[in-house]
Structure formats: C-alpha cells, structure tokens
Motif scaffolding. Structure first.
Motif, short mmCIF file in Angstrom:
data_model
loop_
_atom_site.label_atom_id
_atom_site.label_comp_id
_atom_site.label_asym_id
_atom_site.label_seq_id
_atom_site.Cartn_x
_atom_site.Cartn_y
_atom_site.Cartn_z
N ARG A 99 0.85 -1.18 0.00
CA ARG A 99 0.00 0.00 0.00
C ARG A 99 0.89 1.24 0.00
NH1 ARG A 99 -4.68 -0.45 4.12
NH2 ARG A 99 -5.19 -2.09 2.61
N PRO A 100 1.04 1.92 -1.15
CA PRO A 100 1.89 3.11 -1.22
C PRO A 100 1.19 4.33 -0.63
CG PRO A 100 0.91 2.70 -3.35
CD PRO A 100 0.45 1.58 -2.46
N LEU A 101 1.98 5.42 -0.49
CA LEU A 101 1.47 6.70 0.01
C LEU A 101 0.69 6.53 1.31
CD1 LEU A 101 0.48 8.29 -3.39
CD2 LEU A 101 2.28 9.07 -1.86
N THR A 102 1.22 5.67 2.17
CA THR A 102 0.59 5.38 3.46
C THR A 102 1.63 5.59 4.56
OG1 THR A 102 -0.88 3.76 2.42
CG2 THR A 102 -0.62 3.64 4.81
N THR A 103 1.41 6.59 5.38
CA THR A 103 2.35 6.92 6.44
C THR A 103 1.85 6.36 7.77
OG1 THR A 103 3.11 8.95 5.36
CG2 THR A 103 3.41 8.81 7.75
N PRO A 122 -5.73 -3.43 22.14
CA PRO A 122 -6.46 -3.49 23.42
C PRO A 122 -6.78 -4.92 23.86
CG PRO A 122 -7.38 -1.80 21.99
CD PRO A 122 -6.39 -2.56 21.16
N SER A 123 -6.90 -5.82 22.89
CA SER A 123 -7.21 -7.21 23.23
C SER A 123 -6.07 -7.91 23.94
CB SER A 123 -7.56 -7.99 21.97
OG SER A 123 -6.42 -8.08 21.11
N GLY A 124 -4.86 -7.29 23.87
CA GLY A 124 -3.70 -7.91 24.47
C GLY A 124 -2.96 -8.84 23.53
N THR A 125 -3.48 -9.03 22.34
CA THR A 125 -2.83 -9.88 21.34
C THR A 125 -2.53 -9.06 20.10
OG1 THR A 125 -4.05 -11.82 22.12
CG2 THR A 125 -3.02 -11.97 19.94
N GLY A 126 -1.26 -8.99 19.72
CA GLY A 126 -0.89 -8.27 18.51
C GLY A 126 -0.83 -6.77 18.72
N TYR A 127 -0.87 -6.05 17.60
CA TYR A 127 -0.65 -4.61 17.61
C TYR A 127 -1.66 -3.90 16.73
CZ TYR A 127 3.67 -5.63 20.00
OH TYR A 127 4.58 -6.06 20.93
N GLU A 128 -1.91 -2.64 17.06
CA GLU A 128 -2.71 -1.75 16.21
C GLU A 128 -1.78 -0.74 15.56
OE1 GLU A 128 -7.23 -1.62 18.02
OE2 GLU A 128 -5.93 0.14 18.17
N ILE A 129 -1.91 -0.62 14.25
CA ILE A 129 -1.10 0.31 13.47
C ILE A 129 -2.04 1.35 12.88
CG2 ILE A 129 0.49 0.55 11.52
CD1 ILE A 129 -0.09 -2.89 12.98
N GLU A 130 -1.78 2.61 13.15
CA GLU A 130 -2.60 3.68 12.60
C GLU A 130 -1.85 4.36 11.47
OE1 GLU A 130 -3.88 6.30 15.69
OE2 GLU A 130 -5.01 4.73 16.72
N THR A 131 -2.57 4.66 10.39
CA THR A 131 -1.95 5.25 9.21
C THR A 131 -2.78 6.42 8.70
OG1 THR A 131 -3.09 3.92 7.54
CG2 THR A 131 -1.12 2.95 8.54
N VAL A 132 -2.12 7.28 7.91
CA VAL A 132 -2.80 8.36 7.19
C VAL A 132 -2.26 8.39 5.77
CG1 VAL A 132 -3.20 9.77 9.24
CG2 VAL A 132 -1.11 10.10 7.90
N HIS A 168 -7.99 9.68 5.01
CA HIS A 168 -7.69 8.25 4.86
C HIS A 168 -7.04 7.68 6.12
CE1 HIS A 168 -8.63 7.94 0.53
NE2 HIS A 168 -8.19 9.17 0.48
N ARG A 169 -7.55 8.07 7.28
CA ARG A 169 -7.08 7.44 8.52
C ARG A 169 -7.52 5.98 8.54
NH1 ARG A 169 -5.06 10.67 12.46
NH2 ARG A 169 -5.44 12.91 12.31
N GLN A 170 -6.64 5.14 9.01
CA GLN A 170 -6.98 3.72 9.08
C GLN A 170 -6.34 3.08 10.29
OE1 GLN A 170 -5.70 1.30 5.79
NE2 GLN A 170 -7.24 -0.25 6.17
#
Length: 596
Positions: free
Chosen positions: A255-259, A267-277, A286-288
């Motif tokens: 996914r290009p042009l994604t910072t 929050p579930s305690g498993t894995g990670y959340e990655i926020e992008t714009v 295009h927040r995700q």
C-alpha cells in the motif's frame, strides 16, 4: 503500475479506507529489509501488508533528470513525492549519558536516503559489496556468534536475488581513479565494482533472466549513468524487479502513500494496532487502523528510529531499550568530488557519465574505501551541494572563506551546475572505523518533536577524512579539475548517503534494541530488519548487508502455524538452522532459488 505522468499522487479516486484490517504481519517500509521480509513471510504462509510512505513508480514515471524536482525530491508538504530524501539532523551539542562522546565537533549530519515503493533501491547506486572485516569484529556484537560464518549463506542468497555481477567496462572515471590509487601507492587495491544490474545487450528486452520465468522482463543496461535518478530503462535490479515483484505475486499487499503514525499493543492484548494516514494529504485523510499479529519495522534507519522514538515518548511502547538511538552510524562517510570547468571540459570533450553509477573502487588504507560516482546527462541538481574543499580543524569556516576569496576565478566555476554531471567525478569515501552518534527525540520550536544528534560511543563522527581529501586533490590534478567538498562540510556537517544503526543488535536489552533474531526487546511481536539494525560501520555500501541480515532473520521464522524454533525473547542466543518456506515463490531449479 504507479501514478500517471503529470498527476499528483495524492489525488485518488479510490474511496476513503477507514475500516479495520486484520493481517498476520504488517511490514513498515519497502526497502532492502522490508522487501526481503515481505517475500520470505508470504513464502512461509503469512498474510502480509507492506505500508510504504512513498509513491509507486513505473519505470517511465521515474524522473528523467534530477531537475524533475517533484519526482526526484521527497518533500510531501511541497507536493514533491520523489525518490530522494534529504534530511538535516541537528546537534544537541553534548554527549549522551553513558557515552564517551569522543568527538569535540557538533554531531550534526546531512542524510541522503530513498523514498517510494522499493525504498532506497530506487535511488541507490546499485553497488553491492560485502563489508570489510572490522564490521564482524565490532565489540557491539562480536561476542554473540560468528557473524561472518552465520551471514555467509545469506549474503550468497541476497546476491543471487539481486543479480550481482562484476561491472565489466573501464570508464574514463575509472582510469582517473586508478591513476590516483597508483599515486597513493595502493594501485593493487583498485578493482571493479559488484553491481545489481542486468547488463545484457544494451537496450535489448528479454524474458526474466533471474527467476526461471517468475520475474519480470528486463532490458540490457545502456551504461548511461542515470542509476541514481531511478533507472527508466528496466536494467537496474531494484527491489520492484525481484523481492517485491515476487512477494506481490505470491500474495503480499503493498500500500503506497501510506504513512504510519503509531504502533501500539492492541487493546485485546494480542498483537498490535497500526494507525496510518494518507501521505502528504492536507487536511489529514484516509485514517486507518490495522490489526496485525506482528510488525516488522523496515522504514530505513532514520524513519524507523523516528517512529520508535515517537512511540516511546507517547507511552505506546514504554518497554523499548534505553539504547534506542545509540550507535547511530554514518558509515564514517564523506561525499567529495572533482569538477572540470565548463570550457575546459568542452574543449577536451569530457563526459564522465559513461557507465553505471559506481564502477570501481580502491582502498587508500585498510579502513578506508573510495569510489568514483556519477549521475546521468542533465542530472545536475545535486551539484548545488558542492563547494571548495577545505580540511578540518580550527577556524574551518574562516579558512574556507579565505580559499574562496583568494582564488575567486578558480572556485566561481563550482557555482555553475551547467553540464555538472558530464564534467564531475564524485568521490564517495567510507570507513569501517568505530565511531557513532546518539539520536534523541527532542521537543523543538512550536512544541514539535524532532530527531537530534549528540556524540556517541567511540571516536567522534568524522567531519572530514584526510585520506579522502588527499585522493580528491590528486583526482582533480588527474582530470584537470577543481577539488570540491560538500557545501556543509566547512560547518563540520558531513553528508552521508548511508545512515545506519540506532536500533542495533545486542545480547540483552541493556546492550541493544533488538536481539540476535531481530526481535525488539520488551515488546514481543515487534521486529527491526532494516539499516537501523546494522550494528557497526561497514566501510562499503550497506544495501547488500541489510538484505543479508534480513534474509538471515526471516529464515529463522517458523512457517505459519508451526512451533517457533527460536529461544524465547530475552533468552541466551542459540544458533538454529533455517526453516525452509512451505510455499517458495521461485521455481526450485531457478538460479535464485533457496539452496537448503
């Protein structure tokens, strides 16, 4: 592939993406670490999403010259989405706690790096050396294992994947540099460069010559010198021609042009959340939010450090090692050159653009490496960084101004960039010495945070390299030119194209940011596999080493669903055999196939 010519890459007809996405692994960055990670992980059955801040380029969309500024330079705030980043790291002016702070000069540096899908491979000089012996013997990591032995098969694999071959031609710049090596008494060290280029027959398009038909068609090299403005002809073995090409066709999403703006435990305690714009979009759109079981940081040494520092300061990743930012390296580098005045160059018919970007090198001493470098016809923008050469030491700015004042007719030609690439031989000087910076995350003006540097472990980061200055003066004599340095050097600000380290390998969290398997101490499921994990100065171009370290790290991952053969995070290091992928992307009889 890529954006249409003449369009703004942030203008998109796609609908805003604001839904959560779940994947096994998010890879941040698509350079030499990220591309290797993407391919090797999809081969092992993981779902992979690669997030790249830069745009995607088709070959014909790469800049014709460096004057195509919107496609060459990276400055999203100015709507420039090119392949060349230029970043100034200012100095804090004091040594970091616990560091020797051996350098007395301010630890500021100007950093050149890459941007776009394919990362630094788009703009680099396709030069692929193994490091000098001092790299493996560096005290930061030498006690952990026999690194030279462990990395050897992965260097071989990376060379096959990147199509490394020895450059066969001798150019005018090579002949001049060979004469310099002879005059310095080290002519026996002069040699041709290993390059990642499909040489073939100039301009001839052929079926995939590397991966048994699984790769793209390629075109024979034109020897035009335009490698560092992005090869528009399909000859350069950039990552979009090998690792990324195979990864995408095997199921990886890019996914290009994604910072990426944040990485934090889910929050579930498993894995990670990655926020992008969306990169460069204003207002922000295009927040995700993306959920991933594991995250691979591979945005390049500078951007990986920036994101990790930001997350620690925000409290999102509070258990990161206190060594974050320590042992940041410049590859002990200087970028110099010699330029022939316009009229003299025209009378002599000089044209130093012939060849690929780097075609030879020599060693003035065992720790120092000098390479002649070139840009293609018309690529003269970087000539604006050139100025008169001045040695280091006290009152350096005053001596530099004195040189210009005493000999204005000699140095005025350096102000002209007309035909600069034709009449200039750039000299890239690198060393394998143990010196470093420490990078901090500091609050700047208007409350904004920025990266800043301080003297680090070992001797001070060099603000000039005597052997390099001598070589460039001899080079200028050889070609009838003027010796030059970077315009920042009189201010004790060297230029490096190879920033490394800052999240280095250590035996424990007190010694490094990642363990010998490239897992981040304190945060299971996070990994660093780019130049930030390179633990020492190499004295050569680092791309092959970044790829080889990534190959090794990913070879030790289990196939999806299988038990992890690696010791628990924080346990003592144990050497383990690689795990073959469950679904290899390259036919087993192809030249680049894994040989287990």
């Amino acid at each position: 592939m890529g954006q249409s010519a003449g369009t703004d890459p942030t203008d998109s007809t796609e609908p805003p993406v604001d839904v959560d996405v779940d994947v096994d692994v998010v890879v941040i960055g698509s350079g030499f670490g990220g591309s290797v990670a993407a391919l090797r992980l999809v081969e092992k059955g993981y779902s992979v999403l690669v997030l790249e801040a830069g745009r995607r380029f088709a070959d014909h969309e790469l800049p014709k010259t460096s004057w195509r500024i919107r496609r060459f330079l990276w400055a999203p705030a100015l709507r420039c989405y090119g392949i060349q980043r230029i970043t100034l790291l200012r100095s804090t002016g004091r040594a970091a706690p616990g560091e020797h702070g051996g350098g007395t000069a301010p630890a500021k540096v100007l950093v050149l790096s890459g941007a776009g899908v394919g990362g630094g491979s788009l703009v680099y000089a396709n030069t692929l050396y193994e490091p000098l012996p001092a790299f493996y013997a560096d005290p930061q990591w030498r006690e952990i294992t026999d690194w030279q032995g462990e990395l050897a098969p992965h260097y071989d694999q990376a060379k096959r994947m990147l199509g490394v071959t020895t450059y066969p031609k001798e150019t005018a710049a090579d002949r001049a540099m060979r004469a310099v090596a002879d005059r310095m008494g080290v002519g026996h060290t002069f040699h041709a460069t290993p390059v990642g280029v499909h040489l073939g027959r100039p301009g001839e398009r052929v079926a995939d010559p590397y991966f048994g038909g699984a790769g793209p068609e390629r075109t024979g090299c034109l020897h035009c010198g335009a490698c560092m403005t992005g090869c528009r002809h399909g000859a350069k073995n950039s990552l979009v021609k090998n690792y990324l090409w195979l990864a995408e066709r095997h199921g990886a999403q890019v996914r290009p042009l994604t910072t990426v703006t944040s990485v934090r435990p889910a929050p579930s305690g498993t894995g990670y959340e990655i926020e992008t714009v969306r990169t460069g979009a204003w207002p922000v759109r295009h927040r995700q939010r993306i959920r991933a079981g594991q995250v691979v940081f591979a945005a390049g040494a500078l951007q990986t450090q920036r994101l990790l520092h930001r997350m620690r300061a925000a409290g999102a990743l509070p258990h990161l090692s206190p060594r974050l930012g320590a042992l940041t390296r410049t590859n002990s580098e200087a970028i110099l050159g010699a330029t022939v005045p316009v009229r003299a160059a025209r009378r002599a018919g000089l044209d130093f653009t012939d060849g690929v970007a780097i075609t030879s090198s020599f060693h003035p001493d065992p720790a120092t490496h000098v390479e002649p470098v070139r840009y293609g016809h018309g690529a003269n923008l970087m000539g604006l960084l050139q100025s008169a050469l001045v040695d280091g030491g006290p009152r350096r700015v005053r001596r530099w101004l004195g040189i210009l004042a005493r000999r204005p007719l000699t140095y005025l030609p350096l102000l002209s960039v007309r035909d600069w690439s034709r009449r200039t031989v750039i000299a890239l000087v690198m060393q394998s010495l143990d010196n470093s910076l420490t990078v901090h995350y500091r609050r700047g003006r208007f409350g904004r945070h920025r990266l800043a540097t301080a003297p680090g472990h070992g001797a001070g980061n060099p603000t000039w390299i005597p052997a390099g200055n001598r070589a460039v003066r001899l080079l200028a004599e050889q070609i009838g030119g003027i010796p030059g340095g970077s315009v920042t050097e009189p201010f004790d600000m060297p230029v490096t194209a190879h920033l490394l380290g800052g999240a280095v390998i250590g035996a424990t969290a007190a010694e490094g940011v990642v363990d010998p398997y490239h897992r981040v101490f304190g945060h299971p499921g996070l990994h660093v596999v780019d130049g930030a994990a390179v633990s020492a100065n190499l004295g050569v171009n680092p791309s092959l080493t970044i790829a080889a370290q990534a190959e090794r790290a990913l070879s030790l991952w289990p196939n999806r669903g299988a038990p992890d053969p690696r010791p628990p995070l924080g346990a003592a290091y144990a050497r383990i055999p690689p795990t073959p992928p469950s679904r290899p992307a390259v036919p087993p009889d192809a030249p680049a196939a894994l040989r287990w």
